[in-house]
Scaffold this motif. Structure first.
Motif, PDB file in Angstrom:
ATOM      1  N   ILE A   6       0.885  -1.161   0.000  1.00  0.00           N
ATOM      2  CA  ILE A   6       0.000   0.000   0.000  1.00  0.00           C
ATOM      3  C   ILE A   6       0.925   1.214   0.000  1.00  0.00           C
ATOM      4  O   ILE A   6       1.805   1.314   0.864  1.00  0.00           O
ATOM      5  N   ASN A   8       1.343   5.454   0.055  1.00  0.00           N
ATOM      6  CA  ASN A   8       0.593   6.619   0.537  1.00  0.00           C
ATOM      7  C   ASN A   8       0.803   7.873  -0.294  1.00  0.00           C
ATOM      8  O   ASN A   8       0.166   8.886  -0.053  1.00  0.00           O
ATOM      9  N   THR A  13       5.327   4.931  -4.448  1.00  0.00           N
ATOM     10  CA  THR A  13       5.087   4.070  -5.622  1.00  0.00           C
ATOM     11  C   THR A  13       6.341   4.008  -6.491  1.00  0.00           C
ATOM     12  O   THR A  13       6.746   2.933  -6.952  1.00  0.00           O
ATOM     13  N   SER A  44      -4.250   4.706 -11.654  1.00  0.00           N
ATOM     14  CA  SER A  44      -3.933   3.815 -10.528  1.00  0.00           C
ATOM     15  C   SER A  44      -2.428   3.805 -10.212  1.00  0.00           C
ATOM     16  O   SER A  44      -2.015   3.233  -9.205  1.00  0.00           O
ATOM     17  N   GLU A 135      -4.270  -0.796  -7.912  1.00  0.00           N
ATOM     18  CA  GLU A 135      -5.645  -0.445  -7.528  1.00  0.00           C
ATOM     19  C   GLU A 135      -5.665   0.911  -6.856  1.00  0.00           C
ATOM     20  O   GLU A 135      -4.809   1.229  -6.041  1.00  0.00           O
ATOM     21  N   PHE A 136      -6.680   1.680  -7.196  1.00  0.00           N
ATOM     22  CA  PHE A 136      -6.909   2.993  -6.618  1.00  0.00           C
ATOM     23  C   PHE A 136      -7.641   2.776  -5.294  1.00  0.00           C
ATOM     24  O   PHE A 136      -8.699   2.147  -5.270  1.00  0.00           O
ATOM     25  N   ILE A 137      -7.076   3.260  -4.184  1.00  0.00           N
ATOM     26  CA  ILE A 137      -7.779   3.131  -2.902  1.00  0.00           C
ATOM     27  C   ILE A 137      -8.479   4.447  -2.556  1.00  0.00           C
ATOM     28  O   ILE A 137      -9.667   4.483  -2.288  1.00  0.00           O
ATOM     29  N   ASN A 138      -7.701   5.536  -2.564  1.00  0.00           N
ATOM     30  CA  ASN A 138      -8.304   6.865  -2.443  1.00  0.00           C
ATOM     31  C   ASN A 138      -7.376   7.862  -3.133  1.00  0.00           C
ATOM     32  O   ASN A 138      -6.450   7.435  -3.839  1.00  0.00           O
ATOM     33  N   LYS A 139      -7.580   9.149  -2.937  1.00  0.00           N
ATOM     34  CA  LYS A 139      -6.829  10.168  -3.668  1.00  0.00           C
ATOM     35  C   LYS A 139      -5.307   9.944  -3.630  1.00  0.00           C
ATOM     36  O   LYS A 139      -4.623  10.153  -4.628  1.00  0.00           O
ATOM     37  N   LYS A 141      -3.745   7.014  -1.869  1.00  0.00           N
ATOM     38  CA  LYS A 141      -3.334   5.629  -1.586  1.00  0.00           C
ATOM     39  C   LYS A 141      -3.552   4.725  -2.803  1.00  0.00           C
ATOM     40  O   LYS A 141      -4.587   4.799  -3.459  1.00  0.00           O
ATOM     41  N   ARG A 142      -2.557   3.860  -3.036  1.00  0.00           N
ATOM     42  CA  ARG A 142      -2.675   2.890  -4.114  1.00  0.00           C
ATOM     43  C   ARG A 142      -2.256   1.512  -3.573  1.00  0.00           C
ATOM     44  O   ARG A 142      -1.364   1.423  -2.715  1.00  0.00           O
ATOM     45  N   LYS A 143      -2.852   0.488  -4.124  1.00  0.00           N
ATOM     46  CA  LYS A 143      -2.474  -0.872  -3.754  1.00  0.00           C
ATOM     47  C   LYS A 143      -1.741  -1.465  -4.954  1.00  0.00           C
ATOM     48  O   LYS A 143      -2.199  -1.341  -6.094  1.00  0.00           O
TER      49      LYS A 143
END
Ligand code: ADP
Ligand code: MG
Length: 146
Positions: A6, A8, A13, A44, A135-139, A141-143
């Motif tokens: 994950i 932030n 990333t 993403s 994957e898009f988690i929120n503005k 955060k990405r998985k």
């Protein structure tokens, strides 16, 4: 083995990208190109990840989101190796990628090939392709599943 990260922010990333690049550079005796498939929705983090990845390979040039370009070649290590950035967002079928000389590209162990929207050319990806899912988690955060 599957790894789940994950992140932030975008630099986290990029950092995972940089680390993966270093790891791949340490592999030797390959018989074909190292192919990475990046899957996941728009925004993403695929291109952001590849910016870090290219840095890790020692490429100075900035990796951009190709809008009209489908692929771009980045020579590195004094041109002994090549990094190819392919984006399948705009293509209709695998043939368009085959027409770019894909078969030859994937057969050369000197090549490292990263493919965004790889789900669109699933039928022509080599069996040993490394798949990354974004994957898009929120503005912020990405998985990333590796
Ligand atoms: P894709 O190539 O998958 O369409 P991009 O990397 O071009 O995605 O865009 C990701 C966008 O999301 C960028 O604008 C980036 O700044 C933003 N962003 C926010 N948080 C993150 C994060 N944790 N990782 C990657 N990008 C992030
Ligand atoms: Mg992209």
């Amino acid at each position: 083995m599957e790894h789940i990260y994950i992140t932030n922010n975008l630099s986290e990333t990029k950092k995972i990208g940089r680390k993966l690049a270093k790891k791949i550079l340490s592999f030797s005796d390959r018989k074909n190109a190292f192919v990475i498939a990046l899957k996941g929705d728009l925004g993403s983090g695929k291109t952001t990840f590849l910016q870090g990845f290219a840095k890790g390979l020692g490429i100075q040039e900035k990796i951009l989101s190709p809008t009209f370009v489908i692929f771009k070649k980045f020579p590195f290590f004094a041109d002994k190796r090549n990094f190819y950035h392919i984006d399948c967002y705009r293509i209709q079928n695998s043939k368009e990628i085959l027409d770019l000389g894909f078969k030859q590209m994937i057969s050369d162990p000197k090549n490292i090939i990263a493919i965004e929207w790889a789900e669109r050319i699933e039928d022509i990806l080599p069996k040993d392709t490394l798949t990354l899912e974004f994957e898009f988690i929120n503005k912020t955060k990405r998985k990333i599943i590796l």
